[in-house]
Design an enzyme around this catalytic site. Sequence first.
Site, PDB file in Angstrom:
ATOM      1  N   LYS A 239       0.814  -1.224   0.000  1.00 44.03           N
ATOM      2  CA  LYS A 239       0.000   0.000   0.000  1.00 44.03           C
ATOM      3  C   LYS A 239       0.848   1.275   0.000  1.00 44.03           C
ATOM      4  CE  LYS A 239      -1.193  -0.739   4.822  1.00 44.03           C
ATOM      5  NZ  LYS A 239      -0.275   0.181   5.526  1.00 44.03           N
TER       6      LYS A 239
ATOM      7  N   ARG B  99      -7.805   1.960  10.652  1.00 45.48           N
ATOM      8  CA  ARG B  99      -7.433   0.565  10.861  1.00 45.48           C
ATOM      9  C   ARG B  99      -8.384  -0.132  11.825  1.00 45.48           C
ATOM     10  NH1 ARG B  99      -1.579   1.405   9.547  1.00 45.48           N
ATOM     11  NH2 ARG B  99      -0.537  -0.586   9.540  1.00 45.48           N
TER      12      ARG B  99
ATOM     13  N   ARG C  78      12.501  -5.108   3.457  1.00 45.10           N
ATOM     14  CA  ARG C  78      12.199  -3.685   3.484  1.00 45.10           C
ATOM     15  C   ARG C  78      13.271  -2.904   4.253  1.00 45.10           C
ATOM     16  NH1 ARG C  78       6.146  -1.966   4.766  1.00 45.10           N
ATOM     17  NH2 ARG C  78       6.557  -2.479   6.934  1.00 45.10           N
TER      18      ARG C  78
ATOM     19  N   ARG D  99      13.006  -1.617   9.853  1.00 42.97           N
ATOM     20  CA  ARG D  99      12.001  -1.184  10.830  1.00 42.97           C
ATOM     21  C   ARG D  99      11.943  -2.167  11.984  1.00 42.97           C
ATOM     22  NH1 ARG D  99       6.513   0.474   7.780  1.00 42.97           N
ATOM     23  NH2 ARG D  99       5.682  -0.576   9.611  1.00 42.97           N
TER      24      ARG D  99
ATOM     25  N   ARG E  79       1.360  -8.420  13.713  1.00 45.00           N
ATOM     26  CA  ARG E  79       0.693  -7.359  12.952  1.00 45.00           C
ATOM     27  C   ARG E  79      -0.333  -7.925  11.978  1.00 45.00           C
ATOM     28  NH1 ARG E  79       5.508  -4.654  10.316  1.00 45.00           N
ATOM     29  NH2 ARG E  79       4.022  -3.243   9.396  1.00 45.00           N
TER      30      ARG E  79
HETATM   31  P1  AMP Z   1       2.431   1.133   8.798  1.00 46.22           P
HETATM   32  O1  AMP Z   1       3.632   1.882   8.355  1.00 46.22           O
HETATM   33  O2  AMP Z   1       1.147   1.625   8.125  1.00 46.22           O
HETATM   34  O3  AMP Z   1       2.591  -0.366   8.670  1.00 46.22           O
HETATM   35  O4  AMP Z   1       2.241   1.445  10.363  1.00 46.22           O
HETATM   36  C1  AMP Z   1       3.236   1.084  11.302  1.00 46.22           C
HETATM   37  C2  AMP Z   1       2.650   0.973  12.694  1.00 46.22           C
HETATM   38  O5  AMP Z   1       2.107   2.237  13.098  1.00 46.22           O
HETATM   39  C3  AMP Z   1       1.479  -0.007  12.846  1.00 46.22           C
HETATM   40  O6  AMP Z   1       1.913  -1.346  13.025  1.00 46.22           O
HETATM   41  C4  AMP Z   1       0.792   0.547  14.094  1.00 46.22           C
HETATM   42  O7  AMP Z   1       1.503   0.210  15.276  1.00 46.22           O
HETATM   43  C5  AMP Z   1       0.928   2.052  13.894  1.00 46.22           C
HETATM   44  N1  AMP Z   1      -0.214   2.623  13.153  1.00 46.22           N
HETATM   45  C6  AMP Z   1      -0.212   3.187  11.920  1.00 46.22           C
HETATM   46  N2  AMP Z   1      -1.445   3.582  11.567  1.00 46.22           N
HETATM   47  C7  AMP Z   1      -2.258   3.265  12.603  1.00 46.22           C
HETATM   48  C8  AMP Z   1      -3.656   3.402  12.844  1.00 46.22           C
HETATM   49  N3  AMP Z   1      -4.465   3.947  11.939  1.00 46.22           N
HETATM   50  N4  AMP Z   1      -4.130   2.944  14.051  1.00 46.22           N
HETATM   51  C9  AMP Z   1      -3.329   2.413  14.970  1.00 46.22           C
HETATM   52  N5  AMP Z   1      -2.013   2.237  14.809  1.00 46.22           N
HETATM   53  C10 AMP Z   1      -1.473   2.655  13.630  1.00 46.22           C
END
Ligand code: AMP
Length: 210
Positions: free
Chosen positions: A13, A88, A123, A155, A166
Amino acid sequence: MKMLIMGAPGSGKGTQADALTGILGVPAISTGAMLRSAIAAQTETGKKAQQYIAEGKLVPDDVMIDLVLDRLNEKDCEGGYMLDGFPRTLAQAEAMDKAGIEVDLVVVMEASEETIMRRLSGRRICSCGATYHTFFKPSSKGEFCEVCGKRLEIREDDKPETIKKRLKIYYSQTAPVVEYYRKKGILITVESERGVDEVTREVLKALGRG
Ligand code: AMP
């Protein structure tokens, strides 16, 4: 146009959000990237979010809702945006509705668990926000960022055991949000196993821009 891009971690995404927003001329708003820079800057939000992210858990809804609604009020969002990583949970989706935000389109990226694991393990990120992949999108400067020259990092939440957690959270908490938008009739699903450009073309076609 107000768009959401959804999908499991590693479904591609973020990559598609960057490619599409470049073409569509709207900002890509990644909540994951916003949180990572808040942590780097040790802001109040960053401090609250740090532990949740490191453990692969979701950051609490109240923190996320405030963060995102504030960001969407900024000037660059007036002409639309692509939101990557929010909502989310159902509570986050409902908060958007309550704030009067009408989403035009939701793009859901689909990939097998095998592909997801392969993508996430390669990544690499830079603290400046640039993203790479050891196989699919290597940096021309090797271990260093093409944009700012800093050393690339893995990361913390891309460790195999955290990835599994996750994914579990995605299926239990975020999959219902996908259904929520499916019922509204504004959702398209895109199979993301193919090359980045091919997937981008498919989304643009679905938007009537192909
Ligand atoms: P991402 O880069 O989108 O995979 O986000 C990395 C991490 O940020 C996720 O695993 C969550 O811990 C946190 N995170 C990002 N967006 C949200 C959201 N909308 N709600 C809750 N946690 C979030």
